[in-house]
Design a protein around this motif. Structure first.
Motif, PDB file in Angstrom:
ATOM      1  N   SER A 163       0.811  -1.219   0.000  1.00  0.00           N
ATOM      2  CA  SER A 163       0.000   0.000   0.000  1.00  0.00           C
ATOM      3  C   SER A 163       0.849   1.275   0.000  1.00  0.00           C
ATOM      4  N   GLY A 164       2.091   1.198   0.398  1.00  0.00           N
ATOM      5  CA  GLY A 164       2.910   2.405   0.443  1.00  0.00           C
ATOM      6  C   GLY A 164       3.317   2.920  -0.937  1.00  0.00           C
ATOM      7  N   LEU A 165       3.148   2.098  -1.967  1.00  0.00           N
ATOM      8  CA  LEU A 165       3.642   2.449  -3.298  1.00  0.00           C
ATOM      9  C   LEU A 165       2.703   3.460  -3.959  1.00  0.00           C
ATOM     10  N   ALA A 166       3.257   4.548  -4.512  1.00  0.00           N
ATOM     11  CA  ALA A 166       2.415   5.540  -5.202  1.00  0.00           C
ATOM     12  C   ALA A 166       1.971   4.973  -6.542  1.00  0.00           C
ATOM     13  N   ALA A 167       0.827   5.449  -7.046  1.00  0.00           N
ATOM     14  CA  ALA A 167       0.301   4.917  -8.311  1.00  0.00           C
ATOM     15  C   ALA A 167       1.245   5.164  -9.469  1.00  0.00           C
ATOM     16  N   SER A 168       1.941   6.291  -9.425  1.00  0.00           N
ATOM     17  CA  SER A 168       2.821   6.618 -10.541  1.00  0.00           C
ATOM     18  C   SER A 168       4.150   5.871 -10.462  1.00  0.00           C
ATOM     19  N   GLN A 169       4.367   5.164  -9.344  1.00  0.00           N
ATOM     20  CA  GLN A 169       5.649   4.495  -9.138  1.00  0.00           C
ATOM     21  C   GLN A 169       5.546   3.021  -9.549  1.00  0.00           C
ATOM     22  N   PRO A 170       6.234   2.613 -10.605  1.00  0.00           N
ATOM     23  CA  PRO A 170       6.126   1.204 -11.023  1.00  0.00           C
ATOM     24  C   PRO A 170       6.982   0.308 -10.144  1.00  0.00           C
ATOM     25  N   LEU A 171       6.666  -0.973 -10.166  1.00  0.00           N
ATOM     26  CA  LEU A 171       7.493  -1.956  -9.462  1.00  0.00           C
ATOM     27  C   LEU A 171       8.800  -2.137 -10.220  1.00  0.00           C
ATOM     28  N   SER A 172       9.817  -2.604  -9.521  1.00  0.00           N
ATOM     29  CA  SER A 172      11.058  -2.926 -10.233  1.00  0.00           C
ATOM     30  C   SER A 172      10.772  -4.146 -11.116  1.00  0.00           C
ATOM     31  N   PRO A 173      11.533  -4.343 -12.211  1.00  0.00           N
ATOM     32  CA  PRO A 173      11.267  -5.496 -13.083  1.00  0.00           C
ATOM     33  C   PRO A 173      11.286  -6.831 -12.335  1.00  0.00           C
ATOM     34  N   VAL A 174      12.198  -6.952 -11.364  1.00  0.00           N
ATOM     35  CA  VAL A 174      12.297  -8.218 -10.609  1.00  0.00           C
ATOM     36  C   VAL A 174      11.036  -8.445  -9.784  1.00  0.00           C
ATOM     37  N   ASN A 201       1.081 -16.662 -19.390  1.00  0.00           N
ATOM     38  CA  ASN A 201       0.211 -15.817 -18.567  1.00  0.00           C
ATOM     39  C   ASN A 201       1.011 -15.098 -17.483  1.00  0.00           C
ATOM     40  N   ALA A 202       1.989 -15.803 -16.915  1.00  0.00           N
ATOM     41  CA  ALA A 202       2.815 -15.194 -15.869  1.00  0.00           C
ATOM     42  C   ALA A 202       3.577 -13.991 -16.425  1.00  0.00           C
ATOM     43  N   LEU A 203       4.103 -14.133 -17.640  1.00  0.00           N
ATOM     44  CA  LEU A 203       4.840 -13.024 -18.248  1.00  0.00           C
ATOM     45  C   LEU A 203       3.900 -11.856 -18.561  1.00  0.00           C
ATOM     46  N   THR A 204       2.672 -12.184 -18.982  1.00  0.00           N
ATOM     47  CA  THR A 204       1.705 -11.124 -19.271  1.00  0.00           C
ATOM     48  C   THR A 204       1.402 -10.325 -18.002  1.00  0.00           C
ATOM     49  N   LEU A 205       1.110 -11.032 -16.919  1.00  0.00           N
ATOM     50  CA  LEU A 205       0.781 -10.340 -15.668  1.00  0.00           C
ATOM     51  C   LEU A 205       1.992  -9.569 -15.138  1.00  0.00           C
ATOM     52  N   SER A 206       3.187 -10.145 -15.299  1.00  0.00           N
ATOM     53  CA  SER A 206       4.399  -9.459 -14.835  1.00  0.00           C
ATOM     54  C   SER A 206       4.573  -8.132 -15.565  1.00  0.00           C
ATOM     55  N   THR A 207       4.328  -8.153 -16.871  1.00  0.00           N
ATOM     56  CA  THR A 207       4.463  -6.921 -17.655  1.00  0.00           C
ATOM     57  C   THR A 207       3.432  -5.897 -17.184  1.00  0.00           C
ATOM     58  N   ALA A 208       2.219  -6.369 -16.870  1.00  0.00           N
ATOM     59  CA  ALA A 208       1.174  -5.461 -16.385  1.00  0.00           C
ATOM     60  C   ALA A 208       1.591  -4.836 -15.049  1.00  0.00           C
ATOM     61  N   TYR A 209       2.199  -5.634 -14.178  1.00  0.00           N
ATOM     62  CA  TYR A 209       2.651  -5.101 -12.884  1.00  0.00           C
ATOM     63  C   TYR A 209       3.778  -4.072 -13.067  1.00  0.00           C
ATOM     64  N   GLY A 210       4.524  -4.227 -14.130  1.00  0.00           N
ATOM     65  CA  GLY A 210       5.663  -3.336 -14.341  1.00  0.00           C
ATOM     66  C   GLY A 210       5.314  -2.032 -15.042  1.00  0.00           C
ATOM     67  N   LEU A 211       4.044  -1.836 -15.388  1.00  0.00           N
ATOM     68  CA  LEU A 211       3.668  -0.607 -16.107  1.00  0.00           C
ATOM     69  C   LEU A 211       3.731   0.595 -15.179  1.00  0.00           C
ATOM     70  N   SER A 212       4.164   1.721 -15.739  1.00  0.00           N
ATOM     71  CA  SER A 212       4.096   2.956 -14.955  1.00  0.00           C
ATOM     72  C   SER A 212       2.808   3.697 -15.326  1.00  0.00           C
ATOM     73  N   TRP A 213       2.548   4.795 -14.717  1.00  0.00           N
ATOM     74  CA  TRP A 213       1.299   5.529 -14.950  1.00  0.00           C
ATOM     75  C   TRP A 213       1.515   6.531 -16.085  1.00  0.00           C
TER      76      TRP A 213
END
Lengths: 349, 263
Positions: free
Chosen positions: A73-84, A194-206
């Motif tokens: 929850s601490g992560l800002a919406a504009s802040q993407p996750l690291s690729p890992v 599917n795992a790669l698709t979801l991973s890419t979605a998690y890595g998107l920035s705003w």
């Protein structure tokens, strides 16, 4: 003498080899297997190939996680996750859905890299443990996609596919690895994909800098033009005309044009089954076929097309199906919290 | 006395001769079914090659459809009564369309290249393959036609891709089943040699016949009454050639990793 005497037998075996390959590697073979399976009620591995060609009509592909694990929850919406971390979250989302039998390759891989399997499938520690496991496997196997492949098909088949790809001098990607694997891994390859698709979605920035109120969220709503219940396929973010719009991730511009509904639109293909669309812009700054990086300026927002006020319609597509982009943002992110009731986006599909 | 009444028996044959004899008998028995398994095998080989080639053109088709749809949307959005047509083809439909087109393309190529293989016949198996090649090639040189030039060349490229796919399957299946019991040192080289043997065997024994059958078929079509006119000889089979030629090129460029079996 041996060759002359055995020619008939050799020809028979060679013909049999060709039929074996066609049985597993052609749509006709898959169709015959599929029909046979329907008649006899026996399980077949033809499902993924038939599903691919029939658009899910033969059998629906395994659903992408309907409730992917929420981000911290601490992560800002504009802040993407690291690729890992994105890889960990996306892969965990698929792992969590698998049956005990399908989880075995992941458990074996976790044991090999000294990560407790219980940690891997735990809803709290799972995403991070999966990220750790994939990082270790990536160092060993040469690429993140081969590491994800190993998690679902098993280490040995993944290593074999990796060695074949190196011999063929092909990129170490899942799509290429899948071609090198013998029959029997189709379902596992679909999970890895599917795992790669979801991973890419998690890595998107705003796509916008800072916060913007959501004027119309993703999902069912009454269309302001037709007055009928309709699914709103993206989120509407209220921003003044001329606001810079940025690419959510690296990719190739698949579309940059104008029509009367979406207005001036950019669609970017990020690979691994993920695309993003940015509609109703006032100005497009990219062209079709152009390669963009994460954060590149691609357009300026506006109110073109079927729209009653300035806003950005931001749409996320996973495996060509629209998905709520907020599923992959941190829970309680400020950008999502502000919601305005009046929809600005008229009749957008 | 006992020795004198025992019938004189033949000396036992060496083991390898007995094996050859058994194989010879099995080959003779299988010859009865040659009319069935050879055409089916050729059909399968071409279908596998066509699929390997078609597998590499999906993305290019999607790119083409994207461009066509963008152009269509730009035109129909100019007038209010045609504006709803913009919604006809969304992203999901474009992907589906690209896959459907790839499938239709693949099946069409099967129709033009693989289906004639089902008409394969061998009247005398003792005649070496190259003896049957020569008169056919002489005829191509004497009376060239579009079909008799393009189809065999396309078939050659496709069977090359098909043979590689078969080799790949052999290597993968053998390696992954042998490795747990015999380890890398045995499973690796053995599966590679088997893959190369399979690839070579399929290419020479089946691929050669597939090309030969396509030359025969092309000649039969080209020799029909109508196609005696020069123009007809070069227009007959134009559609089929247009369908198979891009796939043959794709097969050569993207689906024939022969060198990878040696590295």
């Amino acid at each position: 003498v041996f060759l002359r005497r055995s020619r008939g037998m050799l020809d028979f075996f060679l013909a049999l080899l060709c039929l074996w390959a066609a049985w597993y590697h052609t749509p006709v073979g898959a169709l015959v297997r599929g029909i046979g399976a329907r008649i006899t009620g026996v399980h077949t591995s033809a499902g993924p190939l038939l599903s691919y060609f029939t658009g899910g009509a033969y059998e629906p592909p395994p659903a992408l996680a309907e409730h992917p694990p929420p981000l911290p929850s601490g992560l800002a919406a504009s802040q993407p996750l690291s690729p890992v971390d994105a890889l960990g979250y996306g892969t965990y989302a698929v792992l969590a859905q698998l049956s005990a039998e399908e989880r075995k390759p992941a458990e074996a891989l976790a044991t090999r890299y000294a990560i407790p399997a219980s940690e891997l499938f735990d809803s709290h520690s799972g995403p991070r443990a999966t990220a750790r496991l994939l990082r270790a496997a990536e160092r060993d196997l040469g690429s993140d996609e081969i590491a994800v492949t190993a998690l679902f098909v098993g280490e040995e088949p993944a290593r074999y596919a990796r060695d074949r790809l190196r011999a063929a001098r092909d990129p170490l990607e899942l799509a290429n690895a899948a071609r090198e694997l013998p029959p029997g891994f189709d379902a596992a390859v679909v999970h890895a994909s599917n795992a790669l698709t979801l991973s890419t979605a998690y890595g998107l920035s705003w796509p916008l800098e800072g916060n913007a109120p959501v004027t119309s969220p993703f999902g069912a709503r009454v269309d302001p033009v037709t007055n009928r219940q309709q699914v709103h396929t993206g989120v509407d973010l209220a921003v003044p005309v001329g606001t810079p719009v940025h690419s959510a991730a690296a990719g190739v511009v698949r579309r940059a044009n104008e029509d009367s509904v979406c207005g001036r639109t950019v669609i970017i293909d990020h690979g691994r089954g993920v695309s993003t669309a940015y509609c109703h812009n006032s100005e497009l700054l990219v062209t079709v076929g152009q390669t963009v990086n994460r954060g590149d300026l691609i357009s300026r927002s506006g109110s073109t097309g079927r729209s009653t006020g300035p806003h950005l319609h931001y749409q996320l597509l996973l495996l060509d199906k629209p998905v709520d982009p907020f599923l992959f943002r941190a829970k309680g992110a400020t950008v999502a919290a502000t919601r305005v009731s009046a929809p600005l986006d008229e009749g957008h599909p | 006395v006992a020795r004198s009444v025992r019938p004189e028996s033949e000396p036992p044959r060496p083991a390898h001769q007995r094996v050859i004899s058994v194989i010879g008998k099995a080959s003779l028995f299988l010859a009865y079914f040659r009319w069935l398994f050879m055409p089916l095998g050729l059909f399968a080989l071409i279908a596998v090659g066509v699929h390997a080639a078609a597998d590499t053109v999906d993305d290019r088709l999607l790119w083409l459809i994207d461009r066509a749809d963008a152009a269509f949307d730009a035109v129909v959005s100019q007038w209010s009564f045609t504006q709803p047509m913009v919604d006809w083809v969304g992203l999901e439909q474009r992907i589906w369309l690209a896959r459907a087109l790839a499938l239709i393309w693949e099946l069409a190529a099967d129709l033009f290249l693989a289906l004639p293989a089902l008409g394969y016949e061998e009247h005398d198996t003792r005649v070496p393959l190259h003896h049957r090649w020569r008169p056919l090639f002489e005829r191509i040189l004497r009376k060239p036609a579009l079909m008799s030039v393009v189809r065999p060349m396309a078939t050659a490229a496709i069977v090359l891709a098909g043979s590689c796919a078969v080799g790949r399957m052999i290597q993968g299946a053998l390696y992954l089943s042998l490795r747990p019991s015999f380890g890398d040192t045995l499973a690796g080289p053995f599966s590679r040699v088997a893959a190369l043997a399979g690839l070579g065997g399929v290419l020479v024994a089946m691929g050669g016949r597939a090309v030969l059958r396509n030359v025969q078929h092309a000649h039969t079509v080209a020799d029909r009454e109508k196609t005696r006119v020069l123009l007809h000889r070069w227009t007959r089979g134009l559609v089929g050639s247009a369908v198979v030629l891009p796939l043959a090129i794709a097969a050569l460029i993207d689906a024939t990793p022969i060198a990878s079996f040696f590295r």
